[in-house]
Design an enzyme around this catalytic site. Structure first.
Site, mmCIF file in Angstrom:
data_model
loop_
_atom_site.group_PDB
_atom_site.id
_atom_site.type_symbol
_atom_site.label_atom_id
_atom_site.label_comp_id
_atom_site.label_asym_id
_atom_site.label_seq_id
_atom_site.Cartn_x
_atom_site.Cartn_y
_atom_site.Cartn_z
ATOM 1 N N ASP A 32 0.851 -1.190 0.000
ATOM 2 C CA ASP A 32 0.000 0.000 0.000
ATOM 3 C C ASP A 32 0.889 1.244 0.000
ATOM 4 O OD1 ASP A 32 -3.213 0.496 1.073
ATOM 5 O OD2 ASP A 32 -1.820 2.184 1.099
ATOM 6 N N ASN A 87 -12.824 -3.314 2.767
ATOM 7 C CA ASN A 87 -13.760 -2.203 2.873
ATOM 8 C C ASN A 87 -14.718 -2.270 1.691
ATOM 9 O OD1 ASN A 87 -12.427 -1.155 5.171
ATOM 10 N ND2 ASN A 87 -10.935 -0.107 3.878
ATOM 11 N N GLN A 94 -14.510 2.356 1.452
ATOM 12 C CA GLN A 94 -13.776 1.964 0.246
ATOM 13 C C GLN A 94 -13.446 3.198 -0.595
ATOM 14 O OE1 GLN A 94 -15.763 -1.026 -2.141
ATOM 15 N NE2 GLN A 94 -14.006 -1.245 -3.532
ATOM 16 N N VAL A 96 -10.916 2.842 -3.418
ATOM 17 C CA VAL A 96 -10.603 2.345 -4.771
ATOM 18 C C VAL A 96 -11.598 1.238 -5.110
ATOM 19 C CG1 VAL A 96 -8.869 1.270 -6.246
ATOM 20 C CG2 VAL A 96 -8.151 2.908 -4.496
ATOM 21 N N HIS A 100 -10.265 -5.319 -3.177
ATOM 22 C CA HIS A 100 -8.935 -5.573 -2.615
ATOM 23 C C HIS A 100 -9.058 -5.965 -1.159
ATOM 24 C CE1 HIS A 100 -9.884 -1.284 -2.325
ATOM 25 N NE2 HIS A 100 -9.249 -1.285 -1.162
ATOM 26 N N HIS A 102 -6.953 -5.965 2.322
ATOM 27 C CA HIS A 102 -5.796 -5.420 3.031
ATOM 28 C C HIS A 102 -5.209 -6.516 3.930
ATOM 29 C CE1 HIS A 102 -6.858 -0.993 2.466
ATOM 30 N NE2 HIS A 102 -8.018 -1.558 2.203
#
Ligand code: 5GP
Ligand code: ZN
Length: 114
Positions: A32, A87, A94, A96, A100, A102
């Site tokens: 990240d 998220n 969220q 993006v 995804h 994390h």
């Protein structure tokens, strides 16, 4: 499969080069840009899926989860443990809109999240 306007699709295509930690035919995992823990890696499916609410392919789901486990092993997080987060949409925080996961580790996490 891919969205021309999506930041994470550009990482899959190679238009943008992230700091890659792990990759296979199905997923890409990279650090990240704004880490929230000593280890903060994002695991994404190579296919464009905007959010968890849009996910309907069990193969992609399994590949992302297993890749998170592999990333944790590669980063030395497995013994002490780590946090995984997805998220989803506005209330989930969220930013993006390419699914995804994390993987956060390297310190003790608190609960509940904000
Ligand atoms: P979200 O809030 O959508 O769950 O998480 C998006 C994550 O993407 C954030 O943690 C943010 O720091 C990360 N991010 C945003 N832009 C970039 C980028 O250009 N490169 C990388 N490596 N991470 C990014
Ligand atoms: Zn995408």
């Amino acid at each position: 499969m891919s969205d021309n306007d999506c930041l994470f699709c550009k990482m899959v295509s190679g238009d943008i080069s992230p700091d890659i930690v792990y990759e296979n035919d199905h997923v890409l995992a990279f650090r990240d840009i704004n880490p929230r823990a000593p280890v903060h890696v994002l695991v994404i499916p190579k296919n464009h899926v905007p959010t968890l609410a849009d996910l309907d392919n069990p193969e992609i789901a399994a590949q992302c989860l297993l890749a998170a486990k592999t990333v944790a092993e590669l980063e030395g997080l497995s013994e002490n443990g780590y946090r995984t987060v997805i998220n989803c949409k506005q209330w989930g925080g969220q930013e993006v809109y390419h699914l995804h996961l994390h993987v956060l580790g390297g310190r003790a996490m608190t609960w509940p999240p904000g």
